[in-house]
Design a protein around this motif. Structure first.
Motif, short mmCIF file in Angstrom:
data_model
loop_
_atom_site.label_atom_id
_atom_site.label_comp_id
_atom_site.label_asym_id
_atom_site.label_seq_id
_atom_site.Cartn_x
_atom_site.Cartn_y
_atom_site.Cartn_z
N GLU A 232 0.83 -1.20 0.00
CA GLU A 232 0.00 0.00 0.00
C GLU A 232 0.87 1.25 0.00
N ASP A 235 1.94 1.85 -3.50
CA ASP A 235 0.75 2.15 -4.30
C ASP A 235 0.39 3.63 -4.18
N LEU A 236 0.66 4.21 -2.99
CA LEU A 236 0.33 5.61 -2.74
C LEU A 236 1.49 6.56 -3.01
N GLY A 240 0.49 7.10 -10.48
CA GLY A 240 -0.32 6.07 -11.12
C GLY A 240 -0.44 4.78 -10.33
N GLY A 241 0.00 4.78 -9.07
CA GLY A 241 -0.15 3.60 -8.25
C GLY A 241 1.03 2.65 -8.31
N VAL A 242 0.79 1.40 -7.94
CA VAL A 242 1.86 0.43 -7.71
C VAL A 242 2.66 0.14 -8.98
N ARG A 243 1.99 0.01 -10.12
CA ARG A 243 2.72 -0.26 -11.37
C ARG A 243 3.61 0.94 -11.74
N ASP A 244 3.07 2.11 -11.57
CA ASP A 244 3.84 3.32 -11.85
C ASP A 244 5.07 3.40 -10.96
N TYR A 245 4.91 3.04 -9.67
CA TYR A 245 6.04 3.05 -8.73
C TYR A 245 7.13 2.09 -9.22
#
Length: 314
Positions: A232, A235-236, A240-245
């Motif tokens: 989480e 993701d934050l 763009g969330g977890v994939r973006d990270y």
């Protein structure tokens, strides 16, 4: 529900508090009968602090204590129970023998759970006629302050037993991690072990002091980790969330990876530095006092988290 706690040491008496404050009947057994009154005395001392932090589920300390019954006879402790929680020392043969007795004496409806932190359930449950109801429920001590508990099956554990164990833990206010299969270290020790491995490496390689590493966790990562996990968190931490990270930052960790491919012996030369630095910050004769401080801080944190969860629910 009726529960039996087998072994009244640090973990057993902590489970007794956890089960009893949830309203369950607890029978506490130990092969050393003299240990039972000592366990009950500890429980009696701890309950007022929990009540002061609103961590007894609305019950008074005397009510919770009254749900805990000391049993000198194993068969009597297991009579008509729904859940058995074993807390014997970490010795495979001892557990094999003990679970033979538990499987023979406990009613067929009862789940047989071990608190083991290191031994795989397959190592001491394979021989049981009722092995389908045997599993591990491994807490972080003390479970009445730290709700996470690993529910780990052996290869023969039934889904029914896993479901019953997880539901029971939830009824006690715990947060079960329902594992799909057994693995050395379960989940939490593997995560903690990865962090400790790096902490010892950083000290041994003269990158940072013991206290600087503790500051990094205490005043950095742990602030987020006290209310959300690593997935989480990332993701934050990207628009763009977890994939973006992962797309943005995986390269950083890929570059780090080669430098973590060596172990440091925790009890080797580095321990001289670790122990010296910790002793300077906390004299060894103050460990017990600091442990009590830790537990009271955990009480305050848990009370805050529960209140925050209720407020958000509103």
């Amino acid at each position: 529900m009726k529960t039996a706690i087998i072994g009244s040491g640090f973990i057993g008496r902590a489970w007794a508090i956890t089960f009893a404050r949830a309203g369950h009947e607890v029978r506490l057994w130990d092969k050393d009968a003299d240990a039972l009154p000592k366990a009950l005395a500890f429980i009696g001392e701890m309950l007022p602090d929990l009540a002061a932090n609103d961590l007894l589920g609305g019950s008074e300390p005397a009510e919770v204590k009254a749900r805990i019954h000391l049993e000198a006879d194993l068969a009597a402790a297991l009579d008509d129970v729904d859940h058995v929680q074993e807390n014997a020392p970490e010795q495979v043969e001892l557990k094999r023998t003990l679970f033979t007795d538990l499987d023979r004496l406990a009613p067929a409806k009862a789940v047989l759970a071990s608190s083991t932190s290191a031994i795989l359930p397959s190592a001491f449950m394979e021989h049981l006629p009722g092995r389908q109801r045997g599993l591990v429920c491994h807490p972080i001590n003390p479970p009445y302050l730290v709700p996470a508990v690993e529910v780990c099956p052996s290869p023969w554990t039934s889904q029914e037993a896993m479901g019953k164990a997880a539901d029971f833990m939830r009824s006690c206010g715990q947060s079960p991690l329902v594992m799909k299969r057994e693995i050395d270290g379960f989940i939490m020790n593997r995560l903690q072990g990865a962090l400790l491995e790096e902490a010892f490496r950083l000290v041994a390689d003269d990158i940072a002091s013991v206290e600087d590493i503790d500051v990094g966790l205490r005043d950095g990562l742990a602030l987020r980790w006290s209310f959300m996990g690593p997935f989480e968190t990332i993701d934050l931490n990207a628009p763009g969330g977890v994939r973006d990270y992962a797309e943005r930052y995986q390269g950083i960790y890929a570059n780090i990876f080669p430098s973590v491919q060596h172990r440091v012996d925790w009890a080797g030369p580095v321990m001289e530095q670790v122990e010296a630095e910790r002793s300077a910050l906390l004299p060894r004769d103050k460990l017990g006092e600091r442990q009590m401080w830790r537990d009271r801080r955990l009480m305050a944190l848990l009370a805050h988290k529960r209140k925050a969860a209720k407020d958000i629910g509103k």
